[in-house]
Motif scaffolding. Structure first.
Motif, PDB file in Angstrom:
ATOM      1  N   LEU A   1      52.116  76.800 103.819  1.00 11.46           N
ATOM      2  CA  LEU A   1      52.210  77.870 102.800  1.00 11.46           C
ATOM      3  C   LEU A   1      50.738  78.000 102.354  1.00 11.46           C
ATOM      4  N   GLY A   2      50.151  79.358 102.081  1.00 13.16           N
ATOM      5  CA  GLY A   2      48.930  79.481 101.427  1.00 13.16           C
ATOM      6  C   GLY A   2      49.097  79.533  99.830  1.00 13.16           C
ATOM      7  N   ILE A   3      48.044  79.388  99.089  1.00  7.42           N
ATOM      8  CA  ILE A   3      48.386  79.481  97.806  1.00  7.42           C
ATOM      9  C   ILE A   3      48.999  80.582  97.125  1.00  7.42           C
ATOM     10  N   SER A   4      48.541  81.884  97.879  1.00  7.82           N
ATOM     11  CA  SER A   4      49.240  82.970  97.077  1.00  7.82           C
ATOM     12  C   SER A   4      50.844  83.080  97.295  1.00  7.82           C
ATOM     13  N   THR A   5      51.369  82.435  98.545  1.00  7.00           N
ATOM     14  CA  THR A   5      52.830  82.458  98.782  1.00  7.00           C
ATOM     15  C   THR A   5      53.286  81.388  97.579  1.00  7.00           C
ATOM     16  N   VAL A   6      52.585  80.177  97.569  1.00  9.54           N
ATOM     17  CA  VAL A   6      53.284  79.241  96.577  1.00  9.54           C
ATOM     18  C   VAL A   6      53.372  79.766  95.161  1.00  9.54           C
ATOM     19  N   TYR A   7      52.283  80.616  94.539  1.00  9.48           N
ATOM     20  CA  TYR A   7      52.059  80.915  93.435  1.00  9.48           C
ATOM     21  C   TYR A   7      53.379  82.125  93.218  1.00  9.48           C
TER      22      TYR A   7
ATOM     23  N   ARG B   1      52.734  64.042  87.318  1.00  5.61           N
ATOM     24  CA  ARG B   1      53.632  63.047  88.323  1.00  5.61           C
ATOM     25  C   ARG B   1      54.833  62.899  87.598  1.00  5.61           C
ATOM     26  N   ASP B   2      54.892  62.984  86.044  1.00  2.00           N
ATOM     27  CA  ASP B   2      56.053  62.825  85.498  1.00  2.00           C
ATOM     28  C   ASP B   2      56.721  63.547  84.236  1.00  2.00           C
ATOM     29  N   MET B   3      56.018  64.905  84.638  1.00  5.98           N
ATOM     30  CA  MET B   3      56.319  65.873  83.480  1.00  5.98           C
ATOM     31  C   MET B   3      57.683  66.120  83.290  1.00  5.98           C
ATOM     32  N   GLY B   4      58.256  66.552  84.659  1.00  6.72           N
ATOM     33  CA  GLY B   4      59.582  66.822  84.488  1.00  6.72           C
ATOM     34  C   GLY B   4      60.552  65.929  84.381  1.00  6.72           C
ATOM     35  N   THR B   5      60.420  64.779  84.554  1.00  2.34           N
ATOM     36  CA  THR B   5      61.111  63.558  84.672  1.00  2.34           C
ATOM     37  C   THR B   5      61.174  62.756  83.264  1.00  2.34           C
ATOM     38  N   VAL B   6      59.903  62.892  82.630  1.00  2.26           N
ATOM     39  CA  VAL B   6      59.636  61.767  81.479  1.00  2.26           C
ATOM     40  C   VAL B   6      59.000  62.372  80.174  1.00  2.26           C
ATOM     41  N   VAL B   7      58.019  63.219  80.577  1.00  2.00           N
ATOM     42  CA  VAL B   7      57.434  63.725  79.203  1.00  2.00           C
ATOM     43  C   VAL B   7      58.127  65.012  78.794  1.00  2.00           C
ATOM     44  N   PHE B   8      58.428  66.074  79.649  1.00  2.00           N
ATOM     45  CA  PHE B   8      59.343  67.086  79.098  1.00  2.00           C
ATOM     46  C   PHE B   8      60.764  67.133  80.141  1.00  2.00           C
ATOM     47  N   PRO B   9      61.700  66.313  79.802  1.00  2.00           N
ATOM     48  CA  PRO B   9      62.729  66.226  80.615  1.00  2.00           C
ATOM     49  C   PRO B   9      63.890  67.485  80.261  1.00  2.00           C
ATOM     50  N   ASP B  10      63.325  68.186  79.159  1.00  2.00           N
ATOM     51  CA  ASP B  10      64.221  69.416  79.008  1.00  2.00           C
ATOM     52  C   ASP B  10      63.443  70.683  79.069  1.00  2.00           C
ATOM     53  N   ALA B  11      62.150  70.629  80.155  1.00  2.00           N
ATOM     54  CA  ALA B  11      61.703  71.765  80.405  1.00  2.00           C
ATOM     55  C   ALA B  11      62.721  72.864  80.922  1.00  2.00           C
ATOM     56  N   GLN B  12      62.289  74.035  80.710  1.00  2.00           N
ATOM     57  CA  GLN B  12      63.380  75.091  81.472  1.00  2.00           C
ATOM     58  C   GLN B  12      62.979  75.274  82.795  1.00  2.00           C
ATOM     59  N   PHE B  13      61.687  75.158  83.083  1.00  2.00           N
ATOM     60  CA  PHE B  13      61.466  75.482  84.827  1.00  2.00           C
ATOM     61  C   PHE B  13      60.812  74.129  85.223  1.00  2.00           C
ATOM     62  N   LYS B  14      61.159  73.578  86.335  1.00  2.00           N
ATOM     63  CA  LYS B  14      60.671  72.347  87.012  1.00  2.00           C
ATOM     64  C   LYS B  14      60.270  72.635  88.416  1.00  2.00           C
ATOM     65  N   VAL B  15      59.127  72.176  88.776  1.00  2.00           N
ATOM     66  CA  VAL B  15      58.812  72.587  90.056  1.00  2.00           C
ATOM     67  C   VAL B  15      58.294  71.089  90.817  1.00  2.00           C
ATOM     68  N   PHE B  16      58.493  70.828  91.893  1.00  2.00           N
ATOM     69  CA  PHE B  16      57.768  69.503  92.490  1.00  2.00           C
ATOM     70  C   PHE B  16      57.228  70.273  93.901  1.00  2.00           C
ATOM     71  N   LEU B  17      55.925  70.137  93.868  1.00  2.00           N
ATOM     72  CA  LEU B  17      55.203  70.511  94.723  1.00  2.00           C
ATOM     73  C   LEU B  17      54.598  69.627  95.639  1.00  2.00           C
ATOM     74  N   THR B  18      54.862  69.723  96.878  1.00  2.00           N
ATOM     75  CA  THR B  18      54.401  68.522  97.840  1.00  2.00           C
ATOM     76  C   THR B  18      53.773  69.198  99.176  1.00  2.00           C
ATOM     77  N   ALA B  19      53.063  68.315  99.911  1.00  2.00           N
ATOM     78  CA  ALA B  19      52.454  68.793 101.077  1.00  2.00           C
ATOM     79  C   ALA B  19      52.212  67.428 102.013  1.00  2.00           C
ATOM     80  N   SER B  20      52.215  67.621 103.197  1.00  2.00           N
ATOM     81  CA  SER B  20      52.029  66.204 103.960  1.00  2.00           C
ATOM     82  C   SER B  20      50.435  65.523 103.613  1.00  2.00           C
ATOM     83  N   ALA B  21      50.318  64.155 103.887  1.00  2.00           N
ATOM     84  CA  ALA B  21      49.306  63.567 103.219  1.00  2.00           C
ATOM     85  C   ALA B  21      48.016  64.092 104.223  1.00  2.00           C
ATOM     86  N   GLU B  22      48.317  64.545 105.578  1.00  2.96           N
ATOM     87  CA  GLU B  22      47.394  64.983 106.471  1.00  2.96           C
ATOM     88  C   GLU B  22      46.606  66.170 105.970  1.00  2.96           C
TER      89      GLU B  22
END
Ligand code: DC
Length: 220
Positions: free
Chosen positions: A206-212, A130-151
């Protein structure tokens, strides 16, 4: 922290971040940290040792001393607590909700910070949470936020459970997922949110392979 490259994939539960993170860790030959599993194991350990969720000082002590081991295998992540395999036990909705509750305690998060950073070793690290890119590794080279509707996330979980022969109630799952999202997003310390420099991907359609492919292209 050393200078190894880090890819962080944050997002709400059921967004597919763990699956994508494991696929990319294998592809790149990098280490893998499932930070949610640490909170899940901690919650499981408090139950195992009869510690109530209100006993904050004891939970923090447990977080500091947690005897935990991860092994990424072909079949998925093997998780050991005090030598006992807990991989399956920690994946229930109940364990996820309990994890979300211990994760609200600021001192617990502080106690787990260095343990998570220690996973950053050559040749690189893929991590999800949840906080890898914001708090734990703020200097990470590559940051992704992956979401989808709750439904959509609830529907995926419903199908997964069905494949395991477990019946579940879709509207109940939507409610649980929404409650967990709310708790994870509204807590005071390290809430669930996209880092300013993250690639934001909505996987609802999106399907898993497209996200990948999209995340892989982002990192190369
Ligand atoms: O990713 P997951 O569903 O396994 O995570 C379980 C809970 O752990 C999640 O609801 C909130 C907490 N968590 C957290 O607070 N910070 C992280 N980096 C990862 C998980």
């Amino acid at each position: 922290m050393n200078n190894s490259p880090v890819l962080t994939i944050d997002g709400p539960s059921g967004s597919g971040k763990g699956t994508i993170a494991q696929m990319l860790a294998r592809e790149f030959g990098w280490h893998y940290l499932d930070s949610g599993a640490i909170y899940r194991v901690l919650a499981y350990a408090t139950l195992k040792h009869n510690i109530d969720l209100s006993e904050e000082a004891n939970i923090v002590k447990m977080a500091e001393q947690l005897e935990l081991r991860f092994q990424l295998e072909d079949t998925g992540l093997k998780v050991l607590l005090e030598g006992e395999e807990v991989s399956e036990h920690i994946r229930s909705e109940k364990a996820g909700n309990a994890a979300s509750k211990v994760a609200v305690i600021p001192a617990v998060r502080t106690a787990l910070l260095q343990r998570q950073r220690d996973f950053c070793q050559p040749p690189g690290l893929v991590t999800d949470g949840r906080d890898m890119g914001t708090v734990v590794f703020p200097d990470a080279q590559f940051k992704v936020f992956l979401t989808a509707s709750a439904e959509e996330r609830a529907l995926r979980r419903h199908k997964q459970l069905k494949e395991k022969g477990i019946e579940s109630n879709l509207s109940g799952l939507i409610k649980e997922i929404s409650e967990r999202d709310k708790r994870d997003s509204e807590r005071e310390v390290a809430p669930l949110k996209a880092a300013k420099d993250a690639l934001i991907l909505d996987s609802t359609q999106l399907g898993i392979s497209t996200v990948y492919e999209k995340v892989r292209a982002f990192c190369t």
